[in-house]
Enzyme design. Structure first.
Site, PDB file in Angstrom:
ATOM      1  N   LYS A   1     -33.034 -18.723 -34.371  1.00  0.00           N
ATOM      2  CA  LYS A   1     -32.487 -18.510 -32.991  1.00  0.00           C
ATOM      3  C   LYS A   1     -33.451 -19.039 -31.912  1.00  0.00           C
ATOM      4  O   LYS A   1     -32.972 -19.543 -30.886  1.00  0.00           O
ATOM      5  CB  LYS A   1     -32.487 -16.601 -32.989  1.00  0.00           C
ATOM      6  CG  LYS A   1     -31.412 -16.520 -33.596  1.00  0.00           C
ATOM      7  CD  LYS A   1     -31.487 -14.660 -33.602  1.00  0.00           C
ATOM      8  CE  LYS A   1     -30.531 -14.111 -34.594  1.00  0.00           C
ATOM      9  NZ  LYS A   1     -30.407 -12.794 -34.914  1.00  0.00           N
TER      10      LYS A   1
ATOM     11  N   GLN B   1     -34.472  -7.911 -33.853  1.00  0.00           N
ATOM     12  CA  GLN B   1     -33.888  -8.048 -35.160  1.00  0.00           C
ATOM     13  C   GLN B   1     -33.561  -7.095 -36.133  1.00  0.00           C
ATOM     14  O   GLN B   1     -34.508  -6.267 -36.398  1.00  0.00           O
ATOM     15  CB  GLN B   1     -34.568  -9.558 -35.686  1.00  0.00           C
ATOM     16  CG  GLN B   1     -34.125 -10.074 -37.293  1.00  0.00           C
ATOM     17  CD  GLN B   1     -32.874 -10.557 -36.911  1.00  0.00           C
ATOM     18  OE1 GLN B   1     -32.707 -11.503 -36.022  1.00  0.00           O
ATOM     19  NE2 GLN B   1     -32.037 -10.610 -37.849  1.00  0.00           N
TER      20      GLN B   1
ATOM     21  N   ASP C   1     -27.011  -8.677 -28.073  1.00  0.00           N
ATOM     22  CA  ASP C   1     -26.483  -8.455 -29.261  1.00  0.00           C
ATOM     23  C   ASP C   1     -25.030  -7.637 -29.128  1.00  0.00           C
ATOM     24  O   ASP C   1     -24.263  -7.709 -29.936  1.00  0.00           O
ATOM     25  CB  ASP C   1     -27.131  -7.940 -30.310  1.00  0.00           C
ATOM     26  CG  ASP C   1     -27.794  -8.824 -31.304  1.00  0.00           C
ATOM     27  OD1 ASP C   1     -27.121 -10.044 -31.368  1.00  0.00           O
ATOM     28  OD2 ASP C   1     -28.704  -8.486 -31.832  1.00  0.00           O
TER      29      ASP C   1
END
Ligand code: NDP
Length: 288
Positions: free
Chosen positions: A53, A97, A120
């Site tokens: 990422k 994460q 997200d």
């Protein structure tokens, strides 16, 4: 024989557009889109995901700030970090994460992220916005799947869509997005009866199961569009391989179009994280 829906090529194209957009934001507004990535502990898979990422951010000219607290961080300390990032106007997106170590309350952390920075799309407010049809940040994997579907099919109205899997991060939001596009949506899961027949009714079949090559070729309606979200690592012929939730070779004979694994939804997911970060930066600065 099916068309191979090349997610990698589509994602590369999307990223090219984002590079131009980011350059424009810097030049015209002095705005540097920035994502903060929080990785707790040393989980090797999570480290790879975060590295990928961050690398993509660099390629696109998006700033990234990494926070890597040790896995003995307390809930209060992690919440304080989220709070600090929420209050930092230079940070437009916050990504924690997952999974977090077991002693941490994942839901509490995700819901502490300011919804406008929730790139997200897992925060309850964004989940609610999606379900009532309001504008909000969308989860990256369903968003990327939908971009590919619309690029290939155009108008999805009236199509029968079956989503196999009902997780909060893929299956459920995918079903919501398909409903929003006027599909007739069925969500299947581990308790679904006659799954093969349910799948055979699908003009659009989305597999998000987490089982290698689970969906069989003859479960696919001739000409259907198949989105394979699955990413499974298997040992085969002495080799480490990455395969999807669909038996690709068999499905290829029945489907009208199908995403490969790798090179399908995986690259779209990362590209959509970048897309969300740029969108969040623009929204925070009231730029259309
Ligand atoms: P989860 O494990 O959270 O959910 C799996 C779903 O599949 C559950 O709803 C489960 O049903 C259902 N399921 C399991 N077994 C069966 C069965 N025998 N018949 C029907 N349904 C079944 O997985 P995720 O949604 O997080 O991920 C799914 C896949 O997508 C994984 O391979 C994952 O690695 C991949 N993935 C890929 C991403 C990408 O970027 N391409 C991003 C995220 C995930 P029930 O609810 O009844 O248990």
């Amino acid at each position: 024989m099916a068309i191979r829906l090349d997610g990698k090529a589509f994602a590369d194209g999307l990223c090219e557009k984002l590079i131009t957009e980011v350059e424009g934001l810097k030049a015209a507004h002095g705005l540097r889109p920035c994502i903060a990535v929080v990785l707790v502990g040393e989980d090797p898979a999570s480290q790879v995901y975060v590295r990928n990422k961050v690398k993509r951010c660099e390629q696109l000219g998006i700033d990234s700030i990494e926070h890597r607290p040790a896995d003995n961080i307390t809930q209060a300390e992690l919440m304080a970090l989220i709070d600090e990032l929420n209050g930092n106007d230079d940070v437009h997106g916050i990504l924690v994460q997952l999974p977090l170590p077991e002693h941490l309350d994942e839901d509490q952390v995700i819901n502490a992220i300011q919804p406008e920075k929730d790139v997200d799309g897992f925060n309850l407010l964004n989940v609610g916005r999606l379900s009532v049809g309001q504008k909000g940040l969308l989860p990256c994997t369903p968003l990327g799947s939908m971009m590919l579907l619309k690029d290939h099919l155009g108008d999805l109205s009236g199509l029968n869509a079956v989503v196999v899997g009902r997780s909060n991060i893929v299956g459920k939001p995918m079903a919501q997005l398909l409903l929003r596009e006027n599909c007739t949506v069925t969500i299947a899961h581990s308790k679904t009866k006659n799954l093969a027949d349910v799948c055979r009714s699908a003009d659009i079949l989305v597999a998000a199961v987490g089982r290698p090559r689970f969906v069989q070729g003859d479960w696919i309606k001739p000409g259907a569009t198949v989105i394979d979200v699955g990413i499974n690592r298997i040992e085969e012929d002495g080799k480490n391989r990455l395969v999807g939730d669909v038996d690709y070779d068999a499905a290829f004979e029945h489907a009208g179009a199908i995403t490969p694994v790798p090179g399908g939804i995986g690259p779209m997911t990362i590209a959509c994280l970048m897309y969300n970060t740029v969108a969040a930066a623009k929204a925070a600065n009231k730029i259309e």
